[in-house]
Enzyme design. Sequence first.
Site, PDB file in Angstrom:
ATOM      1  N   LEU A 112      28.608  39.475  56.700  1.00 20.04           N
ATOM      2  CA  LEU A 112      28.132  39.352  55.328  1.00 20.04           C
ATOM      3  C   LEU A 112      29.350  39.353  54.417  1.00 20.04           C
ATOM      4  O   LEU A 112      30.328  40.063  54.680  1.00 20.04           O
ATOM      5  CB  LEU A 112      27.210  40.513  54.952  1.00 20.04           C
ATOM      6  CG  LEU A 112      25.856  40.606  55.662  1.00 20.04           C
ATOM      7  CD1 LEU A 112      25.043  41.761  55.089  1.00 20.04           C
ATOM      8  CD2 LEU A 112      25.077  39.312  55.545  1.00 20.04           C
ATOM      9  N   ASP A 113      29.286  38.567  53.351  1.00 21.89           N
ATOM     10  CA  ASP A 113      30.379  38.551  52.387  1.00 21.89           C
ATOM     11  C   ASP A 113      30.596  39.955  51.822  1.00 21.89           C
ATOM     12  O   ASP A 113      29.692  40.797  51.840  1.00 21.89           O
ATOM     13  CB  ASP A 113      30.075  37.589  51.239  1.00 21.89           C
ATOM     14  CG  ASP A 113      29.934  36.153  51.714  1.00 21.89           C
ATOM     15  OD1 ASP A 113      30.454  35.843  52.804  1.00 21.89           O
ATOM     16  OD2 ASP A 113      29.310  35.349  50.997  1.00 21.89           O
ATOM     17  N   LYS A 114      31.760  40.180  51.287  1.00 21.77           N
ATOM     18  CA  LYS A 114      32.120  41.503  50.766  1.00 21.77           C
ATOM     19  C   LYS A 114      31.147  41.983  49.698  1.00 21.77           C
ATOM     20  O   LYS A 114      30.830  43.176  49.616  1.00 21.77           O
ATOM     21  CB  LYS A 114      33.552  41.466  50.205  1.00 21.77           C
ATOM     22  CG  LYS A 114      34.132  42.825  49.871  1.00 21.77           C
ATOM     23  CD  LYS A 114      35.600  42.691  49.486  1.00 21.77           C
ATOM     24  CE  LYS A 114      36.223  44.063  49.186  1.00 21.77           C
ATOM     25  NZ  LYS A 114      37.667  43.956  48.848  1.00 21.77           N
TER      26      LYS A 114
END
Length: 237
Positions: free
Chosen positions: A103-105
């Site tokens: 998952l993106d930050k």
Amino acid sequence: MERLDKILASQGTLSRKEVKEIIRKGRITLNGNVVKDSSVKIDENKDVVTLDGEVLSLKKHIYIMLNKPQGIISASDSDTDETVVDLVPEELFRKGLFPAGRLDKDTTGFVLITDDGDFAHRILSPKNHIFKTYIAELQHKLSDDDIKSLENGIVLGDGTELKESKVEVIEDTDKPLVRIQICEGKYHQVKRMFAATGNKVLTLHREKMGELYLDNNLKPGECREITSDELVKIISK
């Protein structure tokens, strides 16, 4: 069947060398008998192993559900940022843990952490069509044509062709909430998909993998072990 020292070393933070020393000292019993041979093969699902008289719960692999907060990176380690593996408590931690997918930050929600590479490959491979479900808050409304484009397999700005997705408008407001299901995991995929329709993702949250929902009782940053029954829900279609 696996070697005793390999199984024991996989359960936590002890090295193979440390495990062999414990076995050599006679602190381990196998089905009631002291064992000093590190190479003996055991069945972790049937054999009873104790350490200093305490029965050990042996598992070849572990599967963990994490409710990822913003600002945490989906990686096993990092020199600069806190990772999802850093959030795993000591009682669940073992060597070799990694996030099955990223998952993106700034994206929140369900991250599966495991040490089972085969299982991770199975749920991440697009050919297996294991859908991951996200809730996205968008900058503006989607048109019917936008939804059709997304569902039929949109082409990104760089020419990347994506597989079909499933789109459902949850709240049709000026900044709508949309549920989207994808079976791929390309870099920034959901954000890039909506960008291809001229829209922008304001917030993104993964709520489900396969048919397994993120446990609502998990606060951001909390995790728990996934049961065998729940694992089936991830790979069911």
